[in-house]
Design an enzyme around this catalytic site. Sequence first.
Site, mmCIF file in Angstrom:
data_model
loop_
_atom_site.group_PDB
_atom_site.id
_atom_site.type_symbol
_atom_site.label_atom_id
_atom_site.label_comp_id
_atom_site.label_asym_id
_atom_site.label_seq_id
_atom_site.Cartn_x
_atom_site.Cartn_y
_atom_site.Cartn_z
ATOM 1 N N HIS A 138 -23.229 -1.144 -18.144
ATOM 2 C CA HIS A 138 -23.500 0.261 -18.434
ATOM 3 C C HIS A 138 -23.177 0.513 -19.906
ATOM 4 O O HIS A 138 -22.368 -0.195 -20.505
ATOM 5 C CB HIS A 138 -22.646 1.167 -17.542
ATOM 6 C CG HIS A 138 -23.127 1.185 -16.141
ATOM 7 N ND1 HIS A 138 -24.044 2.085 -15.694
ATOM 8 C CD2 HIS A 138 -22.833 0.405 -15.078
ATOM 9 C CE1 HIS A 138 -24.287 1.864 -14.413
ATOM 10 N NE2 HIS A 138 -23.564 0.850 -14.020
ATOM 11 N N LYS A 544 -19.283 13.857 -10.629
ATOM 12 C CA LYS A 544 -20.055 14.773 -11.471
ATOM 13 C C LYS A 544 -20.670 15.895 -10.637
ATOM 14 O O LYS A 544 -20.837 17.020 -11.105
ATOM 15 C CB LYS A 544 -21.139 13.977 -12.190
ATOM 16 C CG LYS A 544 -21.960 14.772 -13.175
ATOM 17 C CD LYS A 544 -22.711 13.817 -14.080
ATOM 18 C CE LYS A 544 -23.855 14.531 -14.755
ATOM 19 N NZ LYS A 544 -25.016 14.739 -13.896
#
EC number: 4.1.1.31
Length: 876
Positions: A138, A544
């Site tokens: 990532h 999130k």
Amino acid sequence: MSDSQASLRENVRLLGDCLGESMSNHLGEGFLEKVENIRLLSKNGRQSGDSAALIQALEALDDKEIVPVARAFNQFLNLSNIAEQYHRVHRRRTNESLGVYHNPVGDLLTRLSKQSFTAEQMISSLQSQSIELVLTAHPTEVVRRSLIRKYDNISSELEALDKDNILPLEETKHIRRLKEIITQAWHTDEIREDRPTPVDEAKWGFAVIEQSLWQAVPRFFRQLDEQFSEFSKEDRLPLDLAPIRFATWMGGDRDGNPNVTHKVTKEVTLLARWMAADLYIKDLNVLRSEFSMTQCNEALRARVGDSAQPYREVLRHLENKMLATKNWAKACLDGKPTSGEDIFLDIQELTDDLILCYQSLLDCGMKVIANGSLLDLIRCAATFGATLVRLDVRQDASRHIDALSAITRFYGLGDYAEWDEASRQAFLLTELNSKRPLLPMEWTPTAEVKEVLDTFAMISQGQQNSFGSYVISMASAPSDVLAVALMLKESGVGFPMRIVPLFETLADLDNAEPIIEQLFSIPWYKSYINGRQEVMIGYSDSAKDAGQIAATWGQYRAQEALTRLCKKHGIHLTLFHGRGGTVGRGGGPAHVAILSQPPGSVNGAIRVTEQGEMIRFKFGIPDIAVRSLELYCSAVMEASLIPAEPPKEEWRAIMDEMAEVGMNQYRSIIRGHEDFVPYFRATTPEQELAKLPLGSRPARRRSDGGVESLRAIPWIFAWMQIRLMLPAWLGAESALQQGVESGNLEKLREMHKKWPFFGAYLDMLDMVLAKAEPEIAEYYEKRLVGEELQGLGRLLRGKLKQVSELVKMLKKQERLIEDNKTIRQSIDVRNPYIDPLHYLQAELLYRSRKDEENAEVNKALMITMAGIASGMQNTG
């Protein structure tokens, strides 16, 4: 100060002096004095609580000065990281020499023995253990690969200088080499010109294996042999033991990354084969040169005939076949594939022949030779196989739906995407049980659909041992899993590839159990999985979506429910934890995380992502990699053999209530406050982050979206850059306040002490709050945000103060992370070097937004982002 801490400070001073000399030689003594003055102003600002003089000095820098000043602090923080990382090695070796090193596996075996576990039970647990560490790329690793190599060389020089009784001439030589490497680093651009490709990322992952893990794995096994021999009659563990293996997403994770195509994935699998063969060839060559012994047992003699050098005969054959394998992989990479005859398709032939030599050496009284480098190679073969790593393939569920919709529309059956779940399942099961092909012969799919189908075709052409799981992002229904099963069947994949739904949002986590239960009710599916189910738990997007406290509790409950369900059906469950490096993405010490899982959920098997910069911190140096492997191994064994007690019902009720309150508060700000998105974009470098060539994957799922379209990594990166750390704590202030006001203060303290799950959560919250700096966040706001939005900033900083006070009260602390002096000291030492980068970054954001074309400003801005990330020791 302990001798250990003195050693760390001495190394930091040495590296800092070398950097100062490099800067002075390049830019003059006056520049070095300016940097030192800024550092002193920063230190004084910390002590006095007033950073006005520091800010004034930074604002006075002209555009030509800002890049070298930013680089100076960035490079010092990277050098500090190297010193700290090597310090862990130094501390371990010192403790081992003093006989006070606590091996986590040995400590656990002692405890298990006292609880009446036999050696056979402990060895059986280890043999059944299945830990897979999944290396992912990532966009979190901000340090360039070329600089990483230099940093590794610096660490090697520190190791050389650490030797007892080092001669003055040798010391001078190594210090001179340190200066040379640090000067090279100073004259190397920190910021890449281009984003790395997925293949670049994969090569970096393979380099970590080549340079560290290939040495660490056999050392880890030697430690295991030593620890278990104290409780067993055997002096070593079984040769085929492989409790820990490695997989990767680098080159296989196409979710949101258009740069990962079927061609890229195929290339990465071939690169892995090439690298594995190359590593085996090097070790086989060394063994062949050393194994000149002539005496062998009957089994080996029968294999080699009347050869005068029986061991070399076998090793030469293996080396030649491995060389053919390497050449085959290279030819395939060059687009000139050969027949692939007489190559290693799997590792069994290699290990069989190595064990044949091993047993012969034992039978002939050469045990000391058998248990040397030959044993190490056998251990590597058991762990890494013929393919080095297994490559996961990850794709978003919507891409499979799009492909099936195109097919059903072509046949005139309607639009699959518009069907309800029952209709989708009926269609998929009919096709799964059908003997005719599904894909139309005369049909031209769109480029997007063709890429999905080509990926499945690529899997069918590869080898089973090259691939791990097929992970489905944003899975929300049984049909998402069946769709992949159908695609695998249609493409002619001849092995039952693991199909892994990834549950990412809070709603999907809550629905995980009924989704898997529906799948278990389908005879075709239950036959396909053959008693084993893997499910991936998403940490980043659930946090999130709902806030950290609600997401953490949702993940726990989902794992509990899945564990119960699989036990009921007699299915072995493997939970795949998609953790990141930061708290907002489920990060934290791996052993703490494993021991805080629901009782029974580990059961000897676990998969965990190791992401971005954490790979280097945990596995970049062999000594540290060994320690990391020990921690994983001991934690999984402990969680499996002596799981924690289930939480009390009253604790669960408190968590239910706090999670609900926390989620509502979090969403009321993130989704409900009209100023939130403009405030976020104004006060953080979120927009500018897109300019930083961090990784191959775009920062957004869609170019036109708001916060909801932003990936979890840049979302957390942006808040960390301004030191508000909001994703890790927002909502917790209301949740914990609710818990206290409900009269549960003492119960919360009891939960912290006696419930590993809540203890781990509160301790991680404590740590991230200690890294938050509301004064710095306020400066960004004053410099960048209009008055009409500043009310939200005051609200958020008030909530940060509230949650910090609550954590200190719950843990009975005067100061945050008072109970972890190592981290507390690390933060305190780093702050005077990170602070100038923060204040400079805010000034640069101000200048950049006034003049977007200013190259010097934009370059300095990217350097501050990289420097802050290095100083904080995590990014996203």
